[in-house]
Write an enzyme that holds these catalytic residues in place. Structure first.
Site, PDB file in Angstrom:
ATOM      1  N   ASN A 109       0.909  -1.125  -0.019  1.00 19.81           N
ATOM      2  CA  ASN A 109      -0.041  -0.027  -0.111  1.00 19.81           C
ATOM      3  C   ASN A 109       0.902   1.277   0.145  1.00 19.81           C
ATOM      4  OD1 ASN A 109      -0.459   2.134   2.358  1.00 19.81           O
ATOM      5  ND2 ASN A 109       0.305   0.015   3.354  1.00 19.81           N
ATOM      6  N   PHE A 113      -1.818   8.060   4.200  1.00 21.59           N
ATOM      7  CA  PHE A 113      -2.623   8.941   5.452  1.00 21.59           C
ATOM      8  C   PHE A 113      -3.801   9.782   4.572  1.00 21.59           C
ATOM      9  CE2 PHE A 113       1.306   9.593   8.146  1.00 21.59           C
ATOM     10  CZ  PHE A 113       1.456   8.188   8.473  1.00 21.59           C
ATOM     11  N   SER A 173       5.640   5.397   8.671  1.00 26.14           N
ATOM     12  CA  SER A 173       5.014   4.740   7.479  1.00 26.14           C
ATOM     13  C   SER A 173       6.044   5.356   6.231  1.00 26.14           C
ATOM     14  CB  SER A 173       3.437   5.845   7.330  1.00 26.14           C
ATOM     15  OG  SER A 173       3.283   5.714   5.773  1.00 26.14           O
ATOM     16  N   ASN A 175       5.080   5.949   3.352  1.00 34.33           N
ATOM     17  CA  ASN A 175       4.258   6.927   2.267  1.00 34.33           C
ATOM     18  C   ASN A 175       4.058   8.318   2.384  1.00 34.33           C
ATOM     19  OD1 ASN A 175       3.949   4.316   0.884  1.00 34.33           O
ATOM     20  ND2 ASN A 175       2.470   3.660   2.357  1.00 34.33           N
ATOM     21  N   LYS A 215       5.578   3.860  17.123  1.00 34.59           N
ATOM     22  CA  LYS A 215       5.598   2.699  16.322  1.00 34.59           C
ATOM     23  C   LYS A 215       6.855   2.961  15.101  1.00 34.59           C
ATOM     24  CE  LYS A 215       2.376   0.348  12.906  1.00 34.59           C
ATOM     25  NZ  LYS A 215       0.939   0.282  12.644  1.00 34.59           N
ATOM     26  N   ASN A 244       5.716  -1.254  11.449  1.00 37.02           N
ATOM     27  CA  ASN A 244       4.986  -0.773  10.437  1.00 37.02           C
ATOM     28  C   ASN A 244       5.403  -1.772   9.161  1.00 37.02           C
ATOM     29  OD1 ASN A 244       3.406   0.867   8.614  1.00 37.02           O
ATOM     30  ND2 ASN A 244       3.836   2.303  10.123  1.00 37.02           N
TER      31      ASN A 244
END
Ligand SMILES: Cc1cc2nc3c(=O)[nH]c(=O)nc-3n(C[C@H](O)[C@H](O)[C@H](O)COP(=O)(O)O)c2cc1C
Length: 339
Positions: A109, A113, A173, A175, A215, A244
């Site tokens: 993916n 967000f 993340s 991304n 995280k 993650n």
């Protein structure tokens, strides 16, 4: 039930089926229907000063806006983490941005967000009946320069504080450009210091200390994991969530969609994530709890994370491939390993 639904969902585009499943779980939750199936047994654990009815939670990103909290809770998750939410609403990356690698029980993916913003999320939390452990995962808007990321995290912390059982700070993340740089060195230290200071102020203001979990990504060397763990512990944070998604493509190299940009999750990240948990556990020696996510597709995988040193586990990709039955299976396997 999920066995009947899955072929239908898997015929749709990944994002289409994601939206439909979320709608169904949300509606079932509102009607009180998700609690009708066989639920996991009780396996209470205390972590971060909170009481969990069982150690198997929903990982962040599936319910970014808190649209189906009661539904997920009804399915038997011991805790539900919503978000990542950003201060302002944002559309995320252009579609397609979600890919199923079915042969590998994996997902790639690059959602970026996509979310309705923190105010909308809080409205959803207020409307939920759920009284259990609710984690709220906060991030930064894509339009906020990474040097000003702290501002966004503090806005998130301020806004969600009164509504969360615990708060997750997502610095992992892949991304959101630059986000992962916040996991290291001075950028990490100054972020953590600002968070801890604000957490103390908010604890006084609200008369309740809400724990903060950080995280992290699986794409770190052992040395980096240790340095990050030390910084998180020294700053007085309350837990680490590992991990993650990964930027690696080991194990999926030749599969369709493997070349798509984004984070890989599911079975191929399992070993890498468990390794991070092990290194963290070795460094932390039980002084800071670890919440494990990454490639849990079976009860055995969940028990493996606990054996590696985690106190709690979270599911995302496994829930997509296996459905709600995986929750009970994971709780049972963890219980059996304890006996
Ligand atoms: C489609 C998708 C979206 C995700 N979005 C988020 C997110 O918004 N915030 C976050 O902290 N993690 C997010 N994650 C990561 C998961 O919470 C989890 O850490 C990761 O997928 C590893 O677990 P898994 O192998 O069980 O999926 C996302 C994962 C997927 C597959």
């Amino acid at each position: 039930m999920y066995d009947a639904l899955r072929p239908l969902l898997f015929k749709m585009s990944p994002e289409g089926s994601h939206d439909l499943a979320l709608d169904l779980i949300g509606a079932a939750g509102r009607l009180g229907l998700t609690g009708l199936g066989r639920r996991p047994g009780r396996l209470p654990v205390q972590v971060m000063g909170l009481e969990f009815p069982n150690p198997v939670g929903l990982a962040a990103g599936l319910d970014k806006n808190g649209a189906a909290i009661d539904g997920f809770a009804g399915l038997g998750f011991g805790f539900v983490e919503i978000g990542t939410v950003t201060p302002r609403p944002q559309p995320g990356n252009p579609k397609p941005r979600l890919f199923r690698l079915e042969q590998a029980d994996a997902i790639i993916n690059r959602m970026g967000f996509n979310n309705a913003g923190v105010d909308a999320l809080i409205d959803r939390v207020k409307a939920a009946r759920f009284q259990g452990v609710l984690g709220i995962n906060i991030g930064k808007n894509a339009s906020t320069p990474v040097e000003r990321a702290v501002d966004d995290y503090l806005i998130g912390l301020d806004r969600v504080y009164a509504h969360a059982s615990y708060i997750t700070v997502n610095v992992s993340s892949p991304n959101t450009p630059g986000l992962r740089s916040l996991q290291f060195g001075d950028a990490l230290k100054s972020l953590l210091e600002a968070l801890r200071q604000r957490q103390e102020d908010l604890a006084v203001q609200h008369g309740r200390r809400v724990p903060i979990a950080i995280k992290i990504a699986p794409d770190m060397t052992d040395e980096e994991i240790v340095l990050t763990a030390q910084a998180i512990r020294d700053a007085g944070m309350d837990a680490i969530i590992a991990t993650n998604t990964t930027l690696g493509r080991e194990g999926v190299e030749n599969l369709p969609y493997a070349a798509e940009a984004g984070g890989l999750s599911g079975a191929p990240v399992r070993e890498k994530s468990t390794h991070v948990v092990r290194v963290l556990a070795g460094e932390l020696g039980g002084r800071l709890p670890i919440i494990a996510a990454g490639g849990i597709l079976s009860g055995e995988d969940a028990a493996e994370k606990i054996a590696a040193g985690a106190s709690l586990v979270q599911l995302y990709s496994g829930f997509i491939y296996r459905g709600p039955a995986l929750i009970r299976e994971a709780v049972d396997a963890i219980a059996a390993a304890r006996r």
